[in-house]
Scaffold this active site. Structure first.
Site, short mmCIF file in Angstrom:
data_model
loop_
_atom_site.label_atom_id
_atom_site.label_comp_id
_atom_site.label_asym_id
_atom_site.label_seq_id
_atom_site.Cartn_x
_atom_site.Cartn_y
_atom_site.Cartn_z
N HIS A 31 1.07 -1.61 0.24
CA HIS A 31 -0.41 0.23 -0.15
C HIS A 31 0.89 1.07 -0.05
CE1 HIS A 31 -3.65 -1.81 1.98
NE2 HIS A 31 -2.84 -2.94 0.48
N CYS B 250 -2.09 -0.79 7.56
CA CYS B 250 -1.58 0.06 7.15
C CYS B 250 -1.80 1.28 8.97
CB CYS B 250 -1.86 1.29 6.18
SG CYS B 250 -1.52 0.86 4.41
N GLU C 49 0.94 3.44 1.88
CA GLU C 49 1.20 3.96 3.03
C GLU C 49 2.41 3.18 3.80
OE1 GLU C 49 -3.28 4.61 3.15
OE2 GLU C 49 -1.30 3.28 2.22
N CYS D 267 -6.37 1.21 4.90
CA CYS D 267 -6.91 0.06 6.11
C CYS D 267 -6.62 0.04 7.73
CB CYS D 267 -6.64 -0.60 4.84
SG CYS D 267 -4.87 -1.84 5.02
#
Length: 157
Positions: free
Chosen positions: A78, A109, A80, A106
């Protein structure tokens, strides 16, 4: 001409960063900022030296996995996660920094952001994840949404 706020400025940069994403489902960008200086950026995609989904296809699509489920069935990281990893790779502390994301993080993260010392999350688009919302609240993180029209990223399917 009116000068943009810092929130708009950094959120738009996160959107631009998302244009590097190789994800077929949703292009996401993230920018970690401290004292009005960019520390790190990240976008979602496969790790270095690994073929990207745009080149070989999406495992999650092939398996019919719904957004927000079975994160482990993805070859990509992801945005992040990549922003945190890039900061660490270059020896940059993100403690007490903010992160600007095109999509609300999410739960995976969010846990990483908490442990990295990020104190504020500013995002453009919603992403429904009840656990992530609970974690933000429990950790006392500041969470804000900014209104910025997306120019670069694709919406989740």
């Amino acid at each position: 001409m009116t000068r943009k706020s810092k929130d708009i400025y950094f959120a738009e940069i996160a959107d631009l960063v998302s244009s590097r994403s190789t994800c077929l489902r949703n292009q996401v960008g993230a920018v970690i900022v401290k004292d009005s200086q960019i520390l790190s950026t990240g976008y979602n995609g496969a790790p270095k030296k690994i073929p990207h989904c745009e080149d070989i296809g999406c495992l999650r699509e092939d398996l019919g996995v719904k957004p927000g489920e079975r994160h482990e069935l993805c070859r990509g990281l992801h945005a992040e996660q990549n922003a945190i990893i890039q900061a660490a790779f270059h020896g940059v502390s993100v403690s007490n920094a903010k992160i600007y994301c095109t999509t609300r993080p999410c739960s995976i993260c969010t846990k990483m952001l908490i442990n990295a010392g990020i104190h504020e999350i500013i995002y453009i688009e919603e992403y429904e994840d009840e656990l992530a919302a609970q974690l933000v609240k429990e950790a006392g993180l500041s969470l804000r949404r900014v209104e910025v029209p997306r120019k670069y990223g694709r919406n989740s399917k």
